[in-house]
Design an enzyme around this catalytic site. Structure first.
Site, PDB file in Angstrom:
ATOM      1  N   ASP A  15       0.860  -1.177   0.000  1.00  0.00           N
ATOM      2  CA  ASP A  15       0.000   0.000   0.000  1.00  0.00           C
ATOM      3  C   ASP A  15       0.903   1.236   0.000  1.00  0.00           C
ATOM      4  O   ASP A  15       2.132   1.128   0.110  1.00  0.00           O
ATOM      5  CB  ASP A  15      -0.880  -0.051   1.253  1.00  0.00           C
ATOM      6  CG  ASP A  15      -1.771   1.162   1.397  1.00  0.00           C
ATOM      7  OD1 ASP A  15      -2.429   1.541   0.412  1.00  0.00           O
ATOM      8  OD2 ASP A  15      -1.808   1.733   2.504  1.00  0.00           O
ATOM      9  N   ALA A  17      -0.089   5.262   1.358  1.00  0.00           N
ATOM     10  CA  ALA A  17      -0.241   6.084   2.572  1.00  0.00           C
ATOM     11  C   ALA A  17      -0.444   5.206   3.802  1.00  0.00           C
ATOM     12  O   ALA A  17      -1.288   4.313   3.817  1.00  0.00           O
ATOM     13  CB  ALA A  17      -1.424   7.036   2.416  1.00  0.00           C
ATOM     14  N   LYS A  56     -11.633   6.401  -3.198  1.00  0.00           N
ATOM     15  CA  LYS A  56     -12.094   7.637  -2.562  1.00  0.00           C
ATOM     16  C   LYS A  56     -13.569   7.948  -2.816  1.00  0.00           C
ATOM     17  O   LYS A  56     -14.243   8.494  -1.942  1.00  0.00           O
ATOM     18  CB  LYS A  56     -11.198   8.810  -2.983  1.00  0.00           C
ATOM     19  CG  LYS A  56      -9.718   8.612  -2.622  1.00  0.00           C
ATOM     20  CD  LYS A  56      -9.540   8.078  -1.200  1.00  0.00           C
ATOM     21  CE  LYS A  56      -8.081   7.795  -0.873  1.00  0.00           C
ATOM     22  NZ  LYS A  56      -7.905   6.904   0.277  1.00  0.00           N
ATOM     23  N   ASP A 189      -2.190  -1.013   5.831  1.00  0.00           N
ATOM     24  CA  ASP A 189      -2.564  -0.518   7.161  1.00  0.00           C
ATOM     25  C   ASP A 189      -4.069  -0.405   7.341  1.00  0.00           C
ATOM     26  O   ASP A 189      -4.524   0.144   8.344  1.00  0.00           O
ATOM     27  CB  ASP A 189      -1.928   0.860   7.409  1.00  0.00           C
ATOM     28  CG  ASP A 189      -2.496   1.928   6.494  1.00  0.00           C
ATOM     29  OD1 ASP A 189      -3.135   2.869   6.999  1.00  0.00           O
ATOM     30  OD2 ASP A 189      -2.312   1.826   5.281  1.00  0.00           O
TER      31      ASP A 189
END
Length: 275
Positions: A15, A17, A56, A189
């Site tokens: 991933d 960010a 998003k 994460d």
């Protein structure tokens, strides 16, 4: 031709960010708050973090489906948010995100060293993100100036379905020329990112402290008292429980030990789908 289990890892799908860049995953979170604010709708940082890892547009749709957020929207506009309203918020989110992404582009401590070590073992570096390509292009450029370039990048709008669907992870498998998904490990994460890896048939590693779940800067993480950190780890492990990651570690800096363990398990004939 006969099938044989892979004996070692061939690729790590990372991933962005909260995993390799932007400790605490602040770039997308703050922009969600600001985008909603431009429509006079308040969204808290905690609410904004909830669906993190999704594409998003889907993230904004999920936020709008929260009863509390939908009610705030109704008070302003006289209706609950439609898909067209979600698109309007998304279209405001995008330029804000592109404008401010550089503020949170620093590499996570240990990332470069770990990635170099993986490459030294012949492991290819794939990557994917909940960011659309327009944002990812800038993220990739910023990361390159800091010394990190993935072998392949898949943005959320480059596949039919983003996370938690497996399409982005599998697109990396194809592009990197990997012959077995069981020879891949997905590192993320967020829960949608772990589900993505699971559904793609890969090994999965959840990062508990560098990203969205803890939501602190690196300095804030390092400053936590040992009992507080232990309590936070316990809380975050519970958040990931239903997605069934194979491993949970604090940050990417802890990854080499996990890679070694996965290779040992593969050599013994273990497969990620059976665990």
């Amino acid at each position: 031709m006969n099938y044989s289990n892979p004996s070692q890892l061939q690729a790590a799908i990372l991933d962005w960010a909260g995993t390799v860049v932007d400790f605490g995953s602040f770039a997308p979170t703050q922009i969600f708050v600001e985008a909603f604010a431009e429509f006079d709708v308040q969204v808290s940082i905690e609410e904004a973090r909830g669906p993190m890892g999704m594409g998003k547009w889907d993230h904004i749709r999920t936020l709008c489906d929260l009863p509390e957020v939908a009610e705030r929207y109704r008070k302003v506009f006289g209706r609950t948010p439609t898909d067209a309203d979600v698109t309007a918020i998304y279209e405001r989110f995008m330029p804000l995100q592109i404008e401010k992404i550089a503020e949170h582009s620093a590499l996570i401590p240990g990332a470069l060293e770990v990635i170099a070590k993986l490459r030294g073992q012949g492991i290819k570096i794939g990557s994917c993100s909940g960011y659309p390509k327009q944002v990812m292009d800038k993220v990739v450029t910023l990361a390159a100036t800091n010394g990190y370039t993935a072998d392949h990048v898949v943005a959320t709008d480059e596949v039919p379905n983003g996370r938690p669907w497996p399409a982005q992870a599998l697109a990396n498998v194809i592009a990197l020329g990997i012959d077995d998904v069981a020879a891949c490990v997905k590192i993320d994460d967020t829960v949608p990112g772990i589900l993505e890896g699971r559904r793609a048939g890969m090994w999965t590693v959840a990062l508990t402290c560098s990203g969205n779940a803890l939501g602190l800067t690196y300095e804030g993480y390092r400053a936590l008292a040992s009992d507080t950190l232990a309590s936070e780890r316990k809380r975050i492990h519970k958040l990931f429980e239903a997605s069934r990651p194979h491993y949970l570690i604090d940050t990417i800096a802890d990854l080499p030990q996990v890679i070694a363990d996965i290779n040992q398990r593969l050599a013994r004939g273990e497969m990620p789908q059976g665990n």
